[in-house]
Design a protein around this motif. Structure first.
Motif, PDB file in Angstrom:
ATOM      1  N   LEU A 462       0.840  -1.206   0.000  1.00 16.46           N
ATOM      2  CA  LEU A 462       0.000   0.000   0.000  1.00 16.46           C
ATOM      3  C   LEU A 462       0.869   1.248   0.000  1.00 16.46           C
ATOM      4  CD1 LEU A 462      -2.998  -0.923   2.337  1.00 16.46           C
ATOM      5  CD2 LEU A 462      -2.762  -1.148  -0.137  1.00 16.46           C
ATOM      6  N   ASP A 463       1.989   1.183   0.700  1.00 14.45           N
ATOM      7  CA  ASP A 463       2.880   2.336   0.728  1.00 14.45           C
ATOM      8  C   ASP A 463       3.429   2.601  -0.680  1.00 14.45           C
ATOM      9  OD1 ASP A 463       4.136   4.345   2.389  1.00 14.45           O
ATOM     10  OD2 ASP A 463       6.014   3.346   1.848  1.00 14.45           O
ATOM     11  N   ALA A 464       3.815   1.521  -1.354  1.00 13.10           N
ATOM     12  CA  ALA A 464       4.338   1.678  -2.720  1.00 13.10           C
ATOM     13  C   ALA A 464       3.254   2.285  -3.623  1.00 13.10           C
ATOM     14  CB  ALA A 464       4.786   0.317  -3.255  1.00 13.10           C
ATOM     15  N   HIS A 465       2.026   1.845  -3.417  1.00 14.45           N
ATOM     16  CA  HIS A 465       0.912   2.354  -4.217  1.00 14.45           C
ATOM     17  C   HIS A 465       0.728   3.863  -3.963  1.00 14.45           C
ATOM     18  CE1 HIS A 465      -2.794   1.999  -6.464  1.00 14.45           C
ATOM     19  NE2 HIS A 465      -3.409   2.696  -5.520  1.00 14.45           N
ATOM     20  N   CYS A 466       0.843   4.278  -2.698  1.00  9.36           N
ATOM     21  CA  CYS A 466       0.717   5.705  -2.368  1.00  9.36           C
ATOM     22  C   CYS A 466       1.849   6.497  -3.021  1.00  9.36           C
ATOM     23  CB  CYS A 466       0.759   5.920  -0.852  1.00  9.36           C
ATOM     24  SG  CYS A 466      -0.788   5.452  -0.060  1.00  9.36           S
ATOM     25  N   LEU A 467       3.061   5.931  -2.970  1.00 11.28           N
ATOM     26  CA  LEU A 467       4.200   6.637  -3.574  1.00 11.28           C
ATOM     27  C   LEU A 467       3.977   6.894  -5.061  1.00 11.28           C
ATOM     28  CD1 LEU A 467       7.300   4.955  -1.890  1.00 11.28           C
ATOM     29  CD2 LEU A 467       6.730   7.392  -1.883  1.00 11.28           C
ATOM     30  N   ASP A 468       3.263   5.968  -5.692  1.00 11.76           N
ATOM     31  CA  ASP A 468       2.984   6.121  -7.129  1.00 11.76           C
ATOM     32  C   ASP A 468       1.890   7.143  -7.403  1.00 11.76           C
ATOM     33  OD1 ASP A 468       4.812   4.289  -7.861  1.00 11.76           O
ATOM     34  OD2 ASP A 468       3.401   2.605  -8.060  1.00 11.76           O
ATOM     35  N   ASN A 469       1.118   7.481  -6.369  1.00  5.49           N
ATOM     36  CA  ASN A 469      -0.075   8.271  -6.645  1.00  5.49           C
ATOM     37  C   ASN A 469      -0.194   9.613  -5.926  1.00  5.49           C
ATOM     38  OD1 ASN A 469      -1.998   6.571  -8.413  1.00  5.49           O
ATOM     39  ND2 ASN A 469      -1.182   5.105  -6.919  1.00  5.49           N
ATOM     40  N   ILE A 470       0.419   9.730  -4.752  1.00  4.23           N
ATOM     41  CA  ILE A 470       0.272  10.992  -4.004  1.00  4.23           C
ATOM     42  C   ILE A 470       1.627  11.456  -3.449  1.00  4.23           C
ATOM     43  CG2 ILE A 470      -2.181  10.875  -3.330  1.00  4.23           C
ATOM     44  CD1 ILE A 470      -1.300   9.537  -0.704  1.00  4.23           C
ATOM     45  N   ALA A 471       1.663  12.693  -2.992  1.00  2.00           N
ATOM     46  CA  ALA A 471       2.907  13.241  -2.446  1.00  2.00           C
ATOM     47  C   ALA A 471       3.373  12.405  -1.255  1.00  2.00           C
ATOM     48  CB  ALA A 471       2.675  14.688  -2.009  1.00  2.00           C
ATOM     49  N   ARG A 472       4.699  12.316  -1.090  1.00  2.00           N
ATOM     50  CA  ARG A 472       5.283  11.464  -0.037  1.00  2.00           C
ATOM     51  C   ARG A 472       4.751  11.804   1.353  1.00  2.00           C
ATOM     52  NH1 ARG A 472       9.850   8.836  -1.928  1.00  2.00           N
ATOM     53  NH2 ARG A 472      10.328   8.134   0.169  1.00  2.00           N
ATOM     54  N   PHE A 473       4.633  13.132   1.617  1.00  2.00           N
ATOM     55  CA  PHE A 473       4.266  13.512   2.982  1.00  2.00           C
ATOM     56  C   PHE A 473       2.826  13.146   3.346  1.00  2.00           C
ATOM     57  CE2 PHE A 473       1.512  17.169   2.364  1.00  2.00           C
ATOM     58  CZ  PHE A 473       1.822  17.586   1.066  1.00  2.00           C
ATOM     59  N   LYS A 474       2.018  12.781   2.347  1.00  3.37           N
ATOM     60  CA  LYS A 474       0.619  12.427   2.632  1.00  3.37           C
ATOM     61  C   LYS A 474       0.452  10.949   2.952  1.00  3.37           C
ATOM     62  CE  LYS A 474      -1.096  15.935  -0.547  1.00  3.37           C
ATOM     63  NZ  LYS A 474      -1.681  16.145  -1.873  1.00  3.37           N
ATOM     64  N   ARG A 475       1.545  10.163   2.754  1.00  2.00           N
ATOM     65  CA  ARG A 475       1.412   8.700   2.935  1.00  2.00           C
ATOM     66  C   ARG A 475       1.134   8.345   4.382  1.00  2.00           C
ATOM     67  NH1 ARG A 475       6.842   8.523   2.070  1.00  2.00           N
ATOM     68  NH2 ARG A 475       7.073   6.334   2.615  1.00  2.00           N
ATOM     69  N   PRO A 476       0.224   7.373   4.613  1.00  2.00           N
ATOM     70  CA  PRO A 476       0.005   6.931   5.991  1.00  2.00           C
ATOM     71  C   PRO A 476       1.293   6.365   6.593  1.00  2.00           C
ATOM     72  CG  PRO A 476      -1.750   6.145   4.575  1.00  2.00           C
ATOM     73  CD  PRO A 476      -0.708   6.732   3.672  1.00  2.00           C
ATOM     74  N   LYS A 477       1.496   6.661   7.876  1.00  2.00           N
ATOM     75  CA  LYS A 477       2.687   6.136   8.562  1.00  2.00           C
ATOM     76  C   LYS A 477       2.370   4.751   9.134  1.00  2.00           C
ATOM     77  CE  LYS A 477       4.940   9.841   7.684  1.00  2.00           C
ATOM     78  NZ  LYS A 477       3.918  10.296   6.727  1.00  2.00           N
ATOM     79  N   ASP A 478       1.092   4.499   9.340  1.00  2.00           N
ATOM     80  CA  ASP A 478       0.668   3.195   9.857  1.00  2.00           C
ATOM     81  C   ASP A 478      -0.623   2.771   9.180  1.00  2.00           C
ATOM     82  OD1 ASP A 478       2.175   1.809  11.807  1.00  2.00           O
ATOM     83  OD2 ASP A 478       1.859   3.463  13.219  1.00  2.00           O
ATOM     84  N   TYR A 479      -0.751   1.449   9.041  1.00  2.00           N
ATOM     85  CA  TYR A 479      -1.996   0.887   8.489  1.00  2.00           C
ATOM     86  C   TYR A 479      -2.569  -0.083   9.505  1.00  2.00           C
ATOM     87  CZ  TYR A 479      -0.537   2.553   3.881  1.00  2.00           C
ATOM     88  OH  TYR A 479      -0.178   3.335   2.821  1.00  2.00           O
ATOM     89  N   PHE A 480      -3.883  -0.030   9.719  1.00  2.00           N
ATOM     90  CA  PHE A 480      -4.522  -1.012  10.603  1.00  2.00           C
ATOM     91  C   PHE A 480      -5.620  -1.712   9.814  1.00  2.00           C
ATOM     92  CE2 PHE A 480      -3.011   2.365  13.480  1.00  2.00           C
ATOM     93  CZ  PHE A 480      -2.150   1.603  14.270  1.00  2.00           C
ATOM     94  N   GLU A 481      -5.550  -3.047   9.820  1.00  7.02           N
ATOM     95  CA  GLU A 481      -6.598  -3.797   9.112  1.00  7.02           C
ATOM     96  C   GLU A 481      -7.796  -3.949  10.045  1.00  7.02           C
ATOM     97  OE1 GLU A 481      -5.370  -7.449   7.286  1.00  7.02           O
ATOM     98  OE2 GLU A 481      -7.430  -7.939   6.696  1.00  7.02           O
ATOM     99  N   VAL A 482      -8.992  -3.650   9.552  1.00  7.21           N
ATOM    100  CA  VAL A 482     -10.217  -3.803  10.352  1.00  7.21           C
ATOM    101  C   VAL A 482     -11.246  -4.581   9.527  1.00  7.21           C
ATOM    102  CG1 VAL A 482      -9.996  -1.768  11.871  1.00  7.21           C
ATOM    103  CG2 VAL A 482     -10.913  -1.475   9.575  1.00  7.21           C
TER     104      VAL A 482
END
Ligand code: AMP
Length: 508
Positions: A462-482
């Motif tokens: 998911l982080d790699a996907h964010c890097l491809d699509n949005i600015a670096r500083f907007k990427r989540p620092k943590d992911y929680f599966e719910v």
């Protein structure tokens, strides 16, 4: 002008037209619908309910709902709709705050009110109390009302604090309905309005244009939202219009893809009430075709701030189609919309600020709450509390409610942008992004993710996907599966609850 005159008028000349349906079965034609509502009005007057008095409705979505609502209006009284999913005590609070003398309740819900100690008279619509209605003579015509008189006292759902009663006048309802024909859709008498969303919310006033045109009103027997039932009723009745929250649209698309359902008979789905992600509406249009129209509104300006037309929701030829699809469209005909800074001064195209609205569909204020009214209505403008931008062509794009915006290292991050990006990942089913207090940055970005069946969360992917699509500083620092996201009765994600979960994790 009493909004119920449209029922009088249509029944006068087209009384034989089918009006109310429970599933496939017709319950009443327009003559019968008007007659039953007019008997309720006589009965209410006989009980001493006068013009301007409040009568609450705590009922599930069934044809009786509209009969009672029009009966209240015909008597000149004010309907106070209460979501049938609320706890008895929450409903009791609303009934008390509204000063309602009476409450119409569905079986099951009347007991909940009694247990909560409601002092207003509770009328079980299927019970003995109400049996006398049939013996009442129908009133000759809807009671005289001025356009500025109160018609509907709608308690905002709110995700925090006590709800506030939004005063909705007959004029607001009429203007909202007339705008529908200009900005949203045409209606013919051959159409059917299907009620799969609670009538205590926007869907409860979206009947008016269908009454004006003498169309059918179809209530799913399940009383709620069931994808298979909707597809079946749409196929049966044809030319179906419905209002759906974005989560309902998404569920319908997914169910249809699994079952091979094409959505035959669905003419128009008006969606709104919460953010619709571009990936979701693209998928829905791909599957069902050009049947979607978006509206943006809030209790304080119900269903009537802006609209994104059917053509615009479907058009991918325009160079900025993605941006337009991510927007909530342009101002509806009864209102002016602008973006204001902290002092309410107009901002330039492209600058983010609070969305402000003025016009005939805007509330005159909150019920018995001058303080909240003064904060929300400033110099005649409704301060929506929504943050957004308007482009040079008048398209408004909502960011997030100001309290949901994340400020990290002094930079504003709009969760919606991050959510939009994550939702384009094939493994992500649903997502909500919130801010987490951070000692250095103020806040950092965290995502709660519901994964598609059979896949587990891979934060790296998911982080790699964010890097491809949005600015670096907007990427989540943590992911929680719910397993799912906490949502209120109208399908809005309860971000406050997610932030509370983060606090609990912090304390553990
Ligand atoms: P309510 O008063 O409960 O209807 O909630 C109104 C709020 O829902 C608005 O102030 C917006 O924040 C949100 N909302 C309504 N329509 C839309 C829409 N089309 N897109 C995104 N958010 C919406």
């Amino acid at each position: 002008m009493n909004i119920a005159i449209y029922l009088d008028r249509i029944a006068q000349v087209h009384g034989e037209r089918p009006a109310l349906f429970l599933g496939r079965e017709m319950v009443a034609d327009y003559r019968g619908f008007r007659d039953l509502a007019a008997r309720v009005a006589t009965w209410l007057s006989a009980q001493g309910v006068g013009p301007g008095e409040r009568v609450a409705i705590f009922m599930s979505n069934l044809p009786d709902y509209l009969i009672v609502q029009y009966g209240i209006w015909m008597a000149g009284a004010v309907a106070v709709p209460i979501n049938a999913k609320l706890h008895g005590r929450e409903a009791a609070w609303i009934i008390d705050n509204a000063g309602a003398a009476m409450v119409f309740a569905s079986p099951g819900l009347s007991e909940a009110l009694a247990e909560a100690g409601v002092v207003a008279r509770i009328l079980d619509v299927t019970g003995q109390d109400f049996a006398g209605v049939a013996d009442c003579a129908p009133i000759a015509a809807a009671a005289e009302r001025r356009a500025g008189d109160l018609a509907w006292l709608f308690y905002t759902s709110g995700t925090t604090g006590r709800p506030k009663g939004v005063m909705i006048t007959h004029r607001m309802l009429r203007e909202m309905a007339l705008c529908y024909f200009v900005d949203v859709d045409q209606v013919s008498h051959a159409d059917s309005a299907l009620y799969a969303a609670p009538l205590s919310h926007g869907a409860g006033i979206y009947n008016i244009m269908h009454v004006m045109m003498g169309a059918r009103h179809v209530f799913p027997p399940s009383g709620g939202f069931d994808e298979a039932e909707i597809f079946d009723l749409a196929r049966h009745h044809g030319r179906v219009h419905m209002f759906a929250a974005p989560t309902m649209v998404k569920r319908m698309t997914q169910a249809a893809k699994v079952s091979g359902e094409t959505g035959e008979g669905l003419r128009t789905i008006v969606y709104g009430g919460g953010p619709m992600y571009v990936a979701d509406i693209v998928e829905a249009v791909d599957h069902f075709g050009e049947i979607f129209v978006q509206i943006y509104g809030q209790g304080e300006c119900p269903m009537a701030i802006s609209a994104l037309s059917r053509a615009e929701v479907s058009d991918r030829a325009h160079p900025r189609w993605r941006a337009r699809m991510a927007s909530v469209g342009r101002a509806q005909s009864a209102v002016e919309v602008r973006i204001g800074d902290a002092e309410g001064r107009s901002l330039q195209a492209g600058e983010a600020g609070e969305i402000m609205v003025r016009g005939d569909t805007v509330m005159p204020g909150y019920w018995r709450n001058a303080q909240a009214t003064a904060k929300t209505l400033v110099d005649g403008w409704l301060m929506t509390g929504d943050v957004g931008v308007m482009d040079a062509d008048g398209y408004v794009t909502l960011h997030d409610r100001s309290k949901d915006m994340i400020i990290s290292g002094g930079t504003n991050i709009y969760p919606r942008e991050v959510e939009e990006a994550l939702l384009t990942h094939p493994d992500v089913q649903d997502v909500s992004v919130v801010g987490r207090p951070h000692p250095e940055w103020g806040e950092d970005v965290v995502a709660f993710v519901v994964m598609r069946d059979g896949v587990t969360l891979d934060p790296g992917a998911l982080d790699a996907h964010c890097l491809d699509n949005i600015a670096r500083f907007k990427r989540p620092k943590d992911y929680f599966e719910v397993p799912d996201l906490p949502k209120n009765n109208y399908g809005k994600v309860l971000k406050t609850e997610l932030r509370d979960r983060l606090k609990e994790m912090e304390n553990d």
